[in-house]
Design a protein around this motif. Structure first.
Motif, PDB file in Angstrom:
ATOM      1  N   GLY A   4      -1.426  -0.753  -4.296  1.00 37.77           N
ATOM      2  CA  GLY A   4      -2.337   0.377  -4.408  1.00 37.77           C
ATOM      3  C   GLY A   4      -1.653   1.690  -4.077  1.00 37.77           C
ATOM      4  N   TRP A   5      -1.984   2.724  -4.866  1.00 40.46           N
ATOM      5  CA  TRP A   5      -1.481   4.076  -4.628  1.00 40.46           C
ATOM      6  C   TRP A   5      -2.676   4.996  -4.404  1.00 40.46           C
ATOM      7  CZ3 TRP A   5       0.348   0.623  -8.104  1.00 40.46           C
ATOM      8  CH2 TRP A   5       1.729   0.374  -8.143  1.00 40.46           C
ATOM      9  N   TRP A   6      -2.699   5.707  -3.281  1.00 43.28           N
ATOM     10  CA  TRP A   6      -3.847   6.532  -2.903  1.00 43.28           C
ATOM     11  C   TRP A   6      -3.471   8.011  -2.897  1.00 43.28           C
ATOM     12  CZ3 TRP A   6      -8.695   4.525  -1.366  1.00 43.28           C
ATOM     13  CH2 TRP A   6      -8.755   3.131  -1.289  1.00 43.28           C
ATOM     14  N   GLN A   7      -4.379   8.827  -3.424  1.00 44.16           N
ATOM     15  CA  GLN A   7      -4.276  10.279  -3.310  1.00 44.16           C
ATOM     16  C   GLN A   7      -5.669  10.810  -2.993  1.00 44.16           C
ATOM     17  OE1 GLN A   7      -2.617  11.657  -7.045  1.00 44.16           O
ATOM     18  NE2 GLN A   7      -0.521  11.444  -6.308  1.00 44.16           N
ATOM     19  N   TYR A   8      -5.773  11.631  -1.942  1.00 46.32           N
ATOM     20  CA  TYR A   8      -7.088  12.151  -1.569  1.00 46.32           C
ATOM     21  C   TYR A   8      -6.931  13.459  -0.801  1.00 46.32           C
ATOM     22  CZ  TYR A   8      -5.750   9.298   2.512  1.00 46.32           C
ATOM     23  OH  TYR A   8      -5.074   8.707   3.547  1.00 46.32           O
TER      24      TYR A   8
ATOM     25  N   GLU B 298       0.842  -1.199   0.000  1.00 45.43           N
ATOM     26  CA  GLU B 298       0.000   0.000   0.000  1.00 45.43           C
ATOM     27  C   GLU B 298       0.876   1.248   0.000  1.00 45.43           C
ATOM     28  OE1 GLU B 298      -3.638   0.334   0.260  1.00 45.43           O
ATOM     29  OE2 GLU B 298      -3.952   1.263   2.207  1.00 45.43           O
TER      30      GLU B 298
ATOM     31  N   ASP C 108       0.151   4.941   0.719  1.00 43.30           N
ATOM     32  CA  ASP C 108      -0.805   5.916   1.230  1.00 43.30           C
ATOM     33  C   ASP C 108      -0.012   7.000   1.945  1.00 43.30           C
ATOM     34  OD1 ASP C 108      -2.658   7.378   2.783  1.00 43.30           O
ATOM     35  OD2 ASP C 108      -4.006   5.656   2.932  1.00 43.30           O
TER      36      ASP C 108
ATOM     37  N   THR D  77      -7.275   6.407  -6.930  1.00 38.93           N
ATOM     38  CA  THR D  77      -6.504   5.241  -6.506  1.00 38.93           C
ATOM     39  C   THR D  77      -6.076   4.441  -7.718  1.00 38.93           C
ATOM     40  OG1 THR D  77      -7.829   5.116  -4.472  1.00 38.93           O
ATOM     41  CG2 THR D  77      -6.493   3.192  -5.040  1.00 38.93           C
ATOM     42  N   TRP D  78      -4.767   4.215  -7.814  1.00 40.46           N
ATOM     43  CA  TRP D  78      -4.241   3.269  -8.800  1.00 40.46           C
ATOM     44  C   TRP D  78      -4.091   1.921  -8.126  1.00 40.46           C
ATOM     45  CZ3 TRP D  78      -3.344   3.383 -13.937  1.00 40.46           C
ATOM     46  CH2 TRP D  78      -3.314   4.633 -14.582  1.00 40.46           C
ATOM     47  N   GLN D  79      -4.581   0.881  -8.748  1.00 40.86           N
ATOM     48  CA  GLN D  79      -4.424  -0.473  -8.216  1.00 40.86           C
ATOM     49  C   GLN D  79      -3.766  -1.359  -9.266  1.00 40.86           C
ATOM     50  OE1 GLN D  79      -8.638  -0.846  -7.254  1.00 40.86           O
ATOM     51  NE2 GLN D  79      -8.130  -1.045  -5.088  1.00 40.86           N
TER      52      GLN D  79
ATOM     53  N   CYS E 130      -6.981   2.753 -12.694  1.00 40.57           N
ATOM     54  CA  CYS E 130      -7.099   3.997 -11.927  1.00 40.57           C
ATOM     55  C   CYS E 130      -8.580   4.299 -11.737  1.00 40.57           C
ATOM     56  CB  CYS E 130      -6.418   5.151 -12.654  1.00 40.57           C
ATOM     57  SG  CYS E 130      -6.498   6.720 -11.731  1.00 40.57           S
TER      58      CYS E 130
ATOM     59  N   ARG F 181     -11.179   7.119 -10.131  1.00 47.57           N
ATOM     60  CA  ARG F 181     -11.435   8.435  -9.540  1.00 47.57           C
ATOM     61  C   ARG F 181     -12.747   8.340  -8.783  1.00 47.57           C
ATOM     62  NH1 ARG F 181     -14.221  13.023 -11.044  1.00 47.57           N
ATOM     63  NH2 ARG F 181     -14.784  12.085 -13.055  1.00 47.57           N
TER      64      ARG F 181
END
Length: 228
Positions: free
Chosen positions: A210-214, A128, A130, A198-200, A169, A171
């Motif tokens: 997984g890459w998360w941006q929020y 992960e 995050d 999120t890219w999975q 990806c 959104r």
């Protein structure tokens, strides 16, 4: 409806044909209506190639065919082929990107499904990424997710998805009610929203990274911790 054209040809001069296709791509910038092109070589016959070209619709494919650049390249392609290429026109009646479907289901069930079942679709060596989490493994991801579930009643709305090779990806828009402690902030009962992407990465149909941006700052503002 999406339209696909299959071009079946035989040639011993594929390198020259490849350069011809590069020329067409360059010459048709701002004009072409094709959205995706893929070329495959027959494993049992090195001179046999199939090109698959995708268009938004049959009408857009015809616009593309009528470009003078397309006709010029076609004549050059025929000259490089061992025999006349054949064309098959297909209306797409089913288009299912399986990794996209898994990712969509993951998000749509995230607020209601049991946590153990949530991670049934995740590999044991999951990683992960995050920005708010210090650890990256599966155990840490489970604990992080459990923390969100304890602090909020929430749901995700999938706004958009794209897929590339083994990655998807998504959104999304996250809507929630703050019901429990979150980073030391006691429950406020506030209804909050947050957007992110999120890219999975997938392996054998399972999520393995997984890459998360929020917008965490926006969330803190809604909870009254940061000034507007």
């Amino acid at each position: 409806m999406t339209f696909v054209q299959l071009i079946d040809c035989r040639t011993s001069r594929f390198d020259e044909m490849n350069r011809l296709m590069d020329m067409w791509v360059e010459q048709t910038k701002g004009k072409r209506t094709a959205t995706h092109a893929l070329v495959g070589k027959d494993r049992s016959d090195a001179s046999h190639f199939v090109e698959i070209v995708e268009f938004p619709s049959y009408e857009e494919a015809m616009r593309n065919s009528n470009l003078p650049e397309t006709d010029e390249i076609f004549q050059g392609m025929v000259a490089l082929c061992d025999e006349m290429p054949t064309f098959t026109d297909l209306e797409v009646v089913r288009d299912e990107q399986l990794n996209c479907a898994t990712a969509r289901e993951w998000f749509e069930q995230a607020g209601t499904i049991e946590i153990d079942r949530m991670f049934d679709r995740v590999t044991e060596d999951y990683v992960e990424h995050d920005p708010s989490a210090e650890e990256t493994g599966l155990r840490a991801a489970r604990e992080e997710f459990a923390g969100w579930r304890q602090a909020f009643d929430f749901s995700f709305r999938v706004d958009d998805q794209i897929a590339q090779e083994d990655r998807v990806c998504t959104r999304w828009t996250w809507t929630a009610r703050h019901k429990g402690d979150y980073l030391g902030i006691p429950a406020t009962g506030e209804n909050v929203t947050m957007t992110g992407m999120t890219w999975q990465r997938f392996r054998d149909g399972m999520i393995c990274e997984g890459w998360w941006q929020y917008d965490r700052v926006g969330l803190m503002e809604q909870l009254g911790v940061l000034g507007e």
